[in-house]
Design an enzyme around this catalytic site. Structure first.
Site, short mmCIF file in Angstrom:
data_model
loop_
_atom_site.label_atom_id
_atom_site.label_comp_id
_atom_site.label_asym_id
_atom_site.label_seq_id
_atom_site.Cartn_x
_atom_site.Cartn_y
_atom_site.Cartn_z
N HIS A 155 17.07 -15.95 -7.28
CA HIS A 155 16.37 -16.93 -6.45
C HIS A 155 15.06 -16.41 -5.90
O HIS A 155 14.53 -16.93 -4.92
CB HIS A 155 17.29 -17.39 -5.31
N CYS B 144 -8.43 -20.34 -3.16
CA CYS B 144 -8.74 -21.73 -3.53
C CYS B 144 -8.35 -22.76 -2.47
O CYS B 144 -8.60 -23.94 -2.64
CB CYS B 144 -8.07 -22.08 -4.87
ZN LIG Z 1 -5.03 -20.55 -4.78
#
Ligand SMILES: [Zn+2]
Length: 274
Positions: A116, A178
């Site tokens: 997991h 980003c």
């Molecule tokens: Zn990113």
């Protein structure tokens, strides 16, 4: 406990170990489920909810910020050390854990597949950039200096019950590359385990001659499937777990005892010093 566990270990050469939350309770990381397999705490956040909703992520990261303070300080217990010792002695063919706490590796186990994922890192869902969970904690603290000190109960995924906190105030950091959504590198409820990871575990199981479940109620399918597959292949299965498991009727042996106690006794019976 009789010596059935010792006999089980002694009569098989390649033992596949599957571990769950029950081995980490002794390290202060609580189990999700009680002896009857029912949820002890509020059900953990679902993947879909986390990805779709900013409010859900505010809630998740607030709880996670609290939980991490204790989670990051958890240390391996006798159960983790005993399994590491069995691996060093060449008794285990593979270890697959459902835990995301990294405690088996801290105890010295080298060949652990984290079914997991791991809470130790965080990734951007858009560009894949990763950062350490500890670094995420620092950014969360910097952006939210109003967060108070330690409180709340710790849950197995490092999440915590947070009372009396206005989670809508939380400024959730985005990806530094980003601006995308950051998610811990764990498989959430409602999310699939990566197929390649499952394939590797299945191959390891196929090359083993016994399966030992340690500290899992097997209520989550991703773990239960290995027991079912072992049975289909005629590989005997034993489990050390406090309380009921989903696979009770498939087990050759069931040891309803504390994992650390059972494994410590096992090492002693095998005359191996931990
Ligand atoms: Zn990113």
């Amino acid at each position: 406990m009789d010596d059935r566990l010792k006999q089980f270990i002694d009569s098989h050469e390649r033992i596949f170990v599957l571990t769950g939350a029950g081995i980490s309770t002794g390290s202060g990381i609580p189990d999700y489920r009680d002896r009857h397999g029912a949820w002890k705490h509020r059900k953990p956040m679902e993947y879909r909810e986390f990805v779709a909703s900013h409010a859900a992520r505010q809630r998740y990261w607030t709880r996670s910020w609290f939980g991490w303070q204790r989670f990051s300080r958890a240390r391996p217990n006798a159960a983790h050390h005993a399994l590491a010792r069995l691996e060093q002695l060449g008794r285990l063919s593979a270890t697959v854990t459902q835990n995301v706490d990294g405690l088996q590796q801290l105890a010295g186990s080298r060949r652990v597949t984290e079914l997991h994922g791991s809470l130790a890192s965080v990734s951007c869902l858009a560009c894949g950039e990763t950062l350490a969970r500890a670094a995420m904690q620092e950014v969360l603290s910097e952006r939210n200096p109003w967060l108070p000190g330690l409180q709340g109960e710790l849950a197995p995924d490092g999440d915590a019950e947070v009372a009396e906190i206005d989670v809508t105030r939380l400024r959730v950091p985005g990806c530094s590359a980003c601006g995308g959504v950051l998610k811990p590198d764990v498989v959430f409820f409602g999310e699939s385990v990566p197929p390649l990871r499952v394939q590797q575990c299945r191959a390891a199981l196929a090359g083993s001659d016994a399966l030992l479940v340690v500290g899992s109620s097997l209520m989550v399918f991703s773990g239960f499937r290995f027991v079912r597959e072992a049975c289909q292949r005629g590989i005997p299965v034993a489990a050390i777990n406090r309380g009921k498991t989903r696979a009770d009727e498939l087990l050759q042996h069931k040891f309803d005892v504390d994992c650390a106690l059972a494994l410590t006794r096992l090492l002693r019976a095998l005359a191996i010093s931990a």
